[in-house]
Design a protein around this motif. Structure first.
Motif, PDB file in Angstrom:
ATOM      1  N   GLN A 162      37.743 103.807  -4.371  1.00 30.97           N
ATOM      2  CA  GLN A 162      39.129 103.646  -3.886  1.00 30.97           C
ATOM      3  C   GLN A 162      40.116 104.202  -4.911  1.00 30.97           C
ATOM      4  O   GLN A 162      41.115 104.830  -4.546  1.00 30.97           O
ATOM      5  CB  GLN A 162      39.384 102.149  -3.624  1.00 30.97           C
ATOM      6  N   LYS A 163      39.803 103.999  -6.193  1.00 27.41           N
ATOM      7  CA  LYS A 163      40.677 104.492  -7.267  1.00 27.41           C
ATOM      8  C   LYS A 163      40.762 106.021  -7.211  1.00 27.41           C
ATOM      9  O   LYS A 163      41.853 106.591  -7.345  1.00 27.41           O
ATOM     10  CB  LYS A 163      40.091 104.043  -8.614  1.00 27.41           C
ATOM     11  N   VAL A 164      39.627 106.673  -6.984  1.00 31.15           N
ATOM     12  CA  VAL A 164      39.613 108.145  -6.890  1.00 31.15           C
ATOM     13  C   VAL A 164      40.449 108.577  -5.679  1.00 31.15           C
ATOM     14  O   VAL A 164      41.277 109.480  -5.756  1.00 31.15           O
ATOM     15  CB  VAL A 164      38.162 108.679  -6.765  1.00 31.15           C
ATOM     16  N   TRP A 165      40.263 107.894  -4.547  1.00 32.09           N
ATOM     17  CA  TRP A 165      40.990 108.231  -3.307  1.00 32.09           C
ATOM     18  C   TRP A 165      42.488 108.106  -3.521  1.00 32.09           C
ATOM     19  O   TRP A 165      43.273 108.959  -3.139  1.00 32.09           O
ATOM     20  CB  TRP A 165      40.469 107.334  -2.190  1.00 32.09           C
ATOM     21  N   LYS A 166      42.908 107.009  -4.185  1.00 36.35           N
ATOM     22  CA  LYS A 166      44.348 106.782  -4.421  1.00 36.35           C
ATOM     23  C   LYS A 166      44.941 107.823  -5.378  1.00 36.35           C
ATOM     24  O   LYS A 166      46.154 108.022  -5.395  1.00 36.35           O
ATOM     25  CB  LYS A 166      44.581 105.376  -5.001  1.00 36.35           C
ATOM     26  N   SER A 167      44.080 108.446  -6.187  1.00 29.74           N
ATOM     27  CA  SER A 167      44.592 109.406  -7.178  1.00 29.74           C
ATOM     28  C   SER A 167      44.826 110.797  -6.576  1.00 29.74           C
ATOM     29  O   SER A 167      45.401 111.668  -7.214  1.00 29.74           O
ATOM     30  CB  SER A 167      43.616 109.511  -8.355  1.00 29.74           C
ATOM     31  N   ILE A 168      44.408 111.016  -5.344  1.00 25.77           N
ATOM     32  CA  ILE A 168      44.625 112.326  -4.698  1.00 25.77           C
ATOM     33  C   ILE A 168      46.116 112.445  -4.365  1.00 25.77           C
ATOM     34  O   ILE A 168      46.674 111.550  -3.710  1.00 25.77           O
ATOM     35  CB  ILE A 168      43.776 112.443  -3.390  1.00 25.77           C
ATOM     36  N   PRO A 169      46.780 113.508  -4.842  1.00 28.45           N
ATOM     37  CA  PRO A 169      48.236 113.596  -4.614  1.00 28.45           C
ATOM     38  C   PRO A 169      48.609 113.705  -3.141  1.00 28.45           C
ATOM     39  O   PRO A 169      47.839 114.257  -2.343  1.00 28.45           O
ATOM     40  CB  PRO A 169      48.646 114.866  -5.367  1.00 28.45           C
ATOM     41  N   SER A 170      49.799 113.180  -2.816  1.00 28.36           N
ATOM     42  CA  SER A 170      50.304 113.246  -1.442  1.00 28.36           C
ATOM     43  C   SER A 170      50.338 114.698  -0.970  1.00 28.36           C
ATOM     44  O   SER A 170      50.600 115.610  -1.747  1.00 28.36           O
ATOM     45  CB  SER A 170      51.707 112.653  -1.409  1.00 28.36           C
ATOM     46  N   ALA A 171      50.085 114.908   0.335  1.00 24.38           N
ATOM     47  CA  ALA A 171      50.120 116.261   0.904  1.00 24.38           C
ATOM     48  C   ALA A 171      51.543 116.661   1.276  1.00 24.38           C
ATOM     49  O   ALA A 171      51.827 117.816   1.532  1.00 24.38           O
ATOM     50  CB  ALA A 171      49.213 116.316   2.135  1.00 24.38           C
ATOM     51  N   LYS A 172      52.439 115.676   1.277  1.00 23.64           N
ATOM     52  CA  LYS A 172      53.840 115.926   1.684  1.00 23.64           C
ATOM     53  C   LYS A 172      54.636 116.418   0.475  1.00 23.64           C
ATOM     54  O   LYS A 172      54.626 115.761  -0.556  1.00 23.64           O
ATOM     55  CB  LYS A 172      54.429 114.617   2.231  1.00 23.64           C
ATOM     56  N   SER A 173      55.284 117.571   0.595  1.00 28.13           N
ATOM     57  CA  SER A 173      56.068 118.060  -0.560  1.00 28.13           C
ATOM     58  C   SER A 173      57.561 117.950  -0.251  1.00 28.13           C
ATOM     59  O   SER A 173      57.951 117.802   0.882  1.00 28.13           O
ATOM     60  CB  SER A 173      55.722 119.506  -0.842  1.00 28.13           C
TER      61      SER A 173
END
Ligand code: HEC
Length: 173
Positions: A162-173
């Motif tokens: 879950q920690k790895v998943w949460k660390s993926i940056p948002s796709a919205k710029s």
């Protein structure tokens, strides 16, 4: 009987001519910033449902459900899917906002209830005439199953995953 057959043939020719004229004159919409019509939606959904029923694998997932495979799945997802399906914040990117058909933001509108074989079919074959690409030429079988495993278990990830998943940056710029 002869007249009946002639009537059928003339009707079919008129329909074919009508379809041809509609296509060459651009009367069938070609733009992506609109909603699909009811007939188009019905035809696309019915055909997809029938294809899935015939083709999706129903055998057991051939890789183990463990943290290593889930984390690999997340990295594959971040590199190949998040641009359309979003990161853990489920915020649509600019690309996703303009897509026709609509791409579900998988962290919110997920596929955890779907059988693994169905998710696998989508990733491997893509969906014709939508933005959903076929990954059969780009990802190995193992990589496809790793991303399937992640999507299937997205709502019950072990803490380190879950920690790895949460660390993926948002796709919205
Ligand atoms: C360029 C945009 C784009 C990319 C990149 C993309 N998809 Fe899709 N995806 C879509 C669209 C659009 C749909 C909806 C297709 C439809 O309407 O049938 C979709 C549908 C799906 C579905 C079915 C969802 C449902 O609710 O049934 C799954 C699963 C999926 N994609 C997984 C993935 C995975 C995994 C990746 C990366 C390996 C990926 N997609 C990459 C655009 C994309």
């Amino acid at each position: 009987m002869k007249n009946f057959i002639a009537g059928v043939v003339i009707t079919l020719l008129a329909l074919a001519a009508g379809a041809y004229v509609s296509v060459v004159n651009g009367w069938i919409p070609a733009n992506a910033d609109d909603k699909p019509g009811a007939l188009e939606t019905w035809a696309a959904h019915s055909s997809l449902r029938a294809t899935l029923k015939r083709e999706m694998p129903t055998t057991a997932v051939p890789i183990a459900l463990n943290n290593e495979n889930l984390i690999k799945g997340i990295h594959i997802y971040a590199a190949n899917c998040a641009v359309c399906h979003g990161a853990s914040d489920a915020k649509a990117s600019n690309v996703a906002t303009g897509l026709f058909q609509h791409a579900p933001q998988l962290a919110g509108d997920g596929v955890t209830d779907d059988p693994e074989g169905k998710i696998y079919w989508f990733v491997k074959h893509g969906v014709r005439l939508t933005g959903m690409p076929a990954f059969s030429g780009a990802l190995s079988e193992e990589q496809i199953w790793q991303v399937v495993l992640f999507l299937k278990h997205m709502d019950e990830l072990p803490a380190p995953v879950q920690k790895v998943w949460k660390s993926i940056p948002s796709a919205k710029s």
